[in-house]
Design an enzyme around this catalytic site. Sequence first.
Site: not given
Length: 333
Positions: A147, A177, A205
């Site tokens: 991650y 990730k 976004e």
Amino acid sequence: MSIMAPAADKKLTGLVAATFTPITSQGEINLSVIGPYIDYLKEKQGVNNVFVNGTTGESMSLSVEERKLLAEEWCRKAKGKMDQVIVHVGCLSLKDTQELAHHAAQIEADGIAVIAPSFFKPSSADVLRTFLQEVASAAPTLPFYYYHVPSVTGVNVNVRELIEGIEKVIPSFRGVKFTGSDLMDLGQCISYIPPHWSVLYGIDEQLLGALVMGVHGAVGSTYNYVGCHVNKLISAFETGDLVQARTIQFKIQELVSFAIKLGFDVGVNKQLMNELSGLDLGPPRLPVMTCPAARALAIKQKYDMRREQEPSELLDLGQQWAAETSLVGLEQL
């Protein structure tokens, strides 16, 4: 292959909700909400994977025992309903991280993920790889994900360098990730990995840019409450309708800007989830502050206002969908 289609070997693809941790008004974890939470994600949002005890879940503010209880309940209640439950096990302590990794294997989680330690930071990709190897050794049969979130950890190692040859020391390694804005590093990771690995993007976004680079899915907090609309963005991209996909992405960025100006943190995001989902996830845990009512209300009103707008006949289909999805993206927390 569509990134939304589960593969036979359980390759992690599509949307993954980074889940909030339900907490009572007395500050204790609230396991009773997890069952309804899973039903909500599946039935209302079309999200079939979860990332438990991550940043959105306030993992670093929870005890090891609390994290075990949460992971166990998520795995138990999601069995037969969710495609995959990935449990984040990263801690500041290697021993705690190994303990959580071993526990995740015992409860039959579908995979584990590990954040880089952020107090005593690894000094290089080699050091971080050694740390990850030690964690993976505690649960060698579970798919293992790194991650990457340098904005939180302050550990900004080059991920492409980190994963170079990592399968030789971590045979269970299955991907990253990637919650960072370095698209060059992201692209080099994607071009390097074998077919059975996954690269999942973590900045909601900026998802469209990551899809163009070739990510296999996305992990995000906003997929908890607007996942069904993000699925439309992905579908538009997969069918080659880039005009529609861009229109939705631009609306995401418009709302992100609005939320950030008001002050958007885990506490605000959690309260927004409470209001939009109807679930009672409670407040955050200190040092994250409870959301000021006016702040969440302002964001919710912006969302409601967009939803209530009547689409003009002049709008094409992509613009209509964008009007419906105006709160899709707030920065992954």
